[in-house]
Scaffold this motif. Sequence first.
Motif, short mmCIF file in Angstrom:
data_model
loop_
_atom_site.label_atom_id
_atom_site.label_comp_id
_atom_site.label_asym_id
_atom_site.label_seq_id
_atom_site.Cartn_x
_atom_site.Cartn_y
_atom_site.Cartn_z
N LYS A 24 33.64 54.76 48.54
CA LYS A 24 34.94 54.28 48.08
C LYS A 24 35.49 55.31 47.11
N THR B 239 37.69 55.02 44.51
CA THR B 239 37.83 54.67 43.09
C THR B 239 36.73 53.70 42.70
N SER B 240 36.47 53.62 41.40
CA SER B 240 35.53 52.62 40.89
C SER B 240 35.89 52.34 39.44
N ASN B 241 35.58 51.13 38.99
CA ASN B 241 35.74 50.82 37.58
C ASN B 241 34.42 50.40 36.98
N PHE C 256 30.90 51.17 35.01
CA PHE C 256 30.57 52.11 33.97
C PHE C 256 29.10 52.45 33.97
N GLY D 14 39.62 43.54 51.52
CA GLY D 14 38.77 43.51 50.34
C GLY D 14 38.90 44.69 49.40
N ALA E 145 36.94 42.77 41.97
CA ALA E 145 37.17 41.79 40.89
C ALA E 145 36.48 40.47 41.20
N THR F 131 33.67 40.08 43.18
CA THR F 131 32.21 40.21 43.12
C THR F 131 31.76 40.67 41.72
N PHE G 57 28.80 34.52 45.45
CA PHE G 57 29.35 35.87 45.59
C PHE G 57 29.82 36.47 44.25
N TYR H 83 27.91 41.66 42.85
CA TYR H 83 28.12 43.12 42.88
C TYR H 83 27.74 43.78 44.21
N GLY I 81 26.57 41.06 50.13
CA GLY I 81 27.45 41.48 51.22
C GLY I 81 28.73 42.04 50.63
N TYR I 82 29.59 42.55 51.52
CA TYR I 82 30.88 43.10 51.09
C TYR I 82 31.99 42.23 51.65
N LYS J 52 20.13 47.09 40.77
CA LYS J 52 21.43 47.77 40.74
C LYS J 52 22.01 47.76 39.33
C1 FAD Z 1 36.01 50.17 30.44
C2 FAD Z 1 36.12 49.01 31.38
C3 FAD Z 1 36.99 47.99 31.06
C4 FAD Z 1 37.10 46.93 31.92
N1 FAD Z 1 38.01 46.01 31.62
C5 FAD Z 1 38.27 45.07 32.48
C6 FAD Z 1 39.29 44.17 32.23
O1 FAD Z 1 39.90 44.21 31.18
N2 FAD Z 1 39.59 43.25 33.14
C7 FAD Z 1 38.91 43.19 34.30
O2 FAD Z 1 39.23 42.38 35.12
N3 FAD Z 1 37.85 43.97 34.53
C8 FAD Z 1 37.55 44.91 33.68
N4 FAD Z 1 36.53 45.77 33.95
C9 FAD Z 1 35.55 45.45 34.98
C10 FAD Z 1 35.99 45.55 36.42
O3 FAD Z 1 36.82 44.47 36.77
C11 FAD Z 1 34.75 45.43 37.31
O4 FAD Z 1 33.94 46.56 37.07
C12 FAD Z 1 35.12 45.35 38.80
O5 FAD Z 1 33.97 45.03 39.54
C13 FAD Z 1 35.68 46.67 39.25
O6 FAD Z 1 36.21 46.54 40.53
P1 FAD Z 1 36.43 47.80 41.50
O7 FAD Z 1 37.30 47.30 42.57
O8 FAD Z 1 36.90 48.98 40.74
O9 FAD Z 1 35.00 47.96 42.08
P2 FAD Z 1 33.96 49.15 42.05
O10 FAD Z 1 33.88 49.70 40.67
O11 FAD Z 1 34.23 50.07 43.16
O12 FAD Z 1 32.66 48.33 42.39
C14 FAD Z 1 32.17 47.35 41.53
C15 FAD Z 1 30.98 46.68 42.18
O13 FAD Z 1 31.47 45.78 43.16
C16 FAD Z 1 30.97 46.13 44.45
N5 FAD Z 1 32.11 45.95 45.34
C17 FAD Z 1 33.26 46.65 45.36
N6 FAD Z 1 34.06 46.18 46.32
C18 FAD Z 1 33.43 45.16 46.89
C19 FAD Z 1 33.74 44.25 47.94
N7 FAD Z 1 34.87 44.32 48.61
N8 FAD Z 1 32.81 43.31 48.25
C20 FAD Z 1 31.64 43.21 47.59
N9 FAD Z 1 31.28 44.06 46.62
C21 FAD Z 1 32.17 45.01 46.27
C22 FAD Z 1 30.47 47.55 44.37
O14 FAD Z 1 29.39 47.75 45.24
C23 FAD Z 1 30.03 47.64 42.90
O15 FAD Z 1 28.75 47.14 42.73
C24 FAD Z 1 36.33 46.83 33.10
C25 FAD Z 1 35.46 47.85 33.42
C26 FAD Z 1 35.37 48.93 32.56
C27 FAD Z 1 34.44 50.03 32.91
#
Ligand code: FAD
Length: 454
Positions: A28, A30-32, A34, A67, A99, A101, A147, A151, A155-156, A449
């Motif tokens: 993927k 992008t990721s959020n 840490f 998703g 968001a 998961t 779910f 994380y 499943g996804y 994980k």
């Molecule tokens: C500094 C910081 C501040 C944050 N602040 C907030 C905030 O204010 N509000 C907020 O809502 N969240 C916040 N987050 C957390 C963020 O919402 C979660 O980390 C979220 O899981 C990120 O979603 P992503 O789509 O970027 O997923 P990713 O970072 O790509 O993945 C997150 C996890 O989810 C899994 N995943 C991704 N997509 C799917 C899918 N479709 N099905 C199943 N699993 C999947 C991945 O395998 C991974 O384990 C913050 C994170 C950080 C680092």
Amino acid sequence: MTGHHSAVEKLLASYRAIPEGTPVRLAKRTSNLFRFRDEIQAPGLDVSGFDKVLSVDPEARVADVQGMTTYEDLVDATLPYGLMPLVVPQLKTITLGGAVTGLGIESSSFHHGLPHESVLEMEILTGSGQVVVATPDNEHRDLFYAFPNSYGTLGYTLRLKIRLQPVKPYVALWHVRFSSARECAEAIDELGAQADFIDGTVFGGDEVYLTLGRFADTAERVSDYTGQDIYYRSIRDRYVTARWLRPDGPPTDVLTTHDYLWRWDTDWFWCSRAFGVQNPLIRRAWPASKKRSDVYRRLVALDKRLQTSARVDRWLGRPPREDVIQDVEVPVERLPDFLDFFHREIGMSPVWLCPLRAQDKWPLYPLEPGRTYVNVGFWGTVPQKPGRLPEHHNRLIEREVARLDGHKSLYSTAFYTREDFWRYYDGTTYQRLKEEYDPDRRLLDLYDKTVRGR
Ligand SMILES: Cc1cc2nc3c(=O)[nH]c(=O)nc-3n(C[C@H](O)[C@H](O)[C@H](O)COP(=O)(O)OP(=O)(O)OC[C@H]3O[C@@H](n4cnc5c(N)ncnc54)[C@H](O)[C@@H]3O)c2cc1C
């Protein structure tokens, strides 16, 4: 939907191409998260075909969404209908699946819970390579409920049907100042009930703000924090003290609904200051299109890879630093205790507050439905303590959160023992579902994980 079906077929083919014994991972852009891992050489699942909004039904106020669609794209698709998801996490590249998961949260969570609580159904690729549709009341209901906070280890999710809510063009804001965390905590239930949105910012033990947001049809003057002005700083300039707050008094600020939803993204809350972006000269030169949380996160990832900050600290003879990047939830009445502890032991500021109430029971993140919790978010570094473990402060936080009957999100580092971890995150339910939906362990285990960083 035709495009979606062929994306599913392609994904299943790529899933089957991953050799047995090789862990399945998402590829993927992008990721959020840490947790920074070493680059993984094995090919991941290509999910680039899952980033679209399939439909918006303005009558039923429901959207059908793939998703990996980012909230930025999702909001762009719903706002023209005068609608938004019930909860829109603040960072633009958070995806709907991520968001759900990984437990997103925002200022509408006091009324609507976390993003997974507005999901009506989810199509999920399970660890065993099946595609199932899980709803709150069909044969996959246990997967549906487990779910959130899994994380991607059960499943996804490939497609989700979610509820939407109507919006107005503006959000009027009242930044309300309290002189202690106790006063603030005592006001949350009452003020939250009067607003569409509520979150807060702590600048110190005697400087705590709640920000109430209400939809508005009109506005005399609208602020813009995508240019030289900075949203979190505006809170200290435009507030009313709790004593003088009147329910029908004028707002202290107004934003368009679009800008309200992304108010925290432009400066990644306040974290952009680490890159100089809050210095007026640098800010002027920094392209507007690059004032985004995903750009800053990429810079952090680069710094981690090259170890630049760590080297500079070493050259300057400064102690190494510990990342303290976490979001935790504590019951509202324990918020003052947690913040006392935090100011004393960690001492970072600002700190973000976000009140929330879960609507239902979700076993892997067992908040009590209907009870008010406050999410406390802090993202920075502190000097490591000589003679202590490098993760000393993070361990203190874990202990304090457990003592206060709270919970910790798992998007960042965690240091729990296996026993404690499974006690907090319902290991019994998790292992039962893992057995059912991922019997060959193609996906990682949640503890491995999120704690062991695999
Ligand atoms: C500094 C910081 C501040 C944050 N602040 C907030 C905030 O204010 N509000 C907020 O809502 N969240 C916040 N987050 C957390 C963020 O919402 C979660 O980390 C979220 O899981 C990120 O979603 P992503 O789509 O970027 O997923 P990713 O970072 O790509 O993945 C997150 C996890 O989810 C899994 N995943 C991704 N997509 C799917 C899918 N479709 N099905 C199943 N699993 C999947 C991945 O395998 C991974 O384990 C913050 C994170 C950080 C680092």
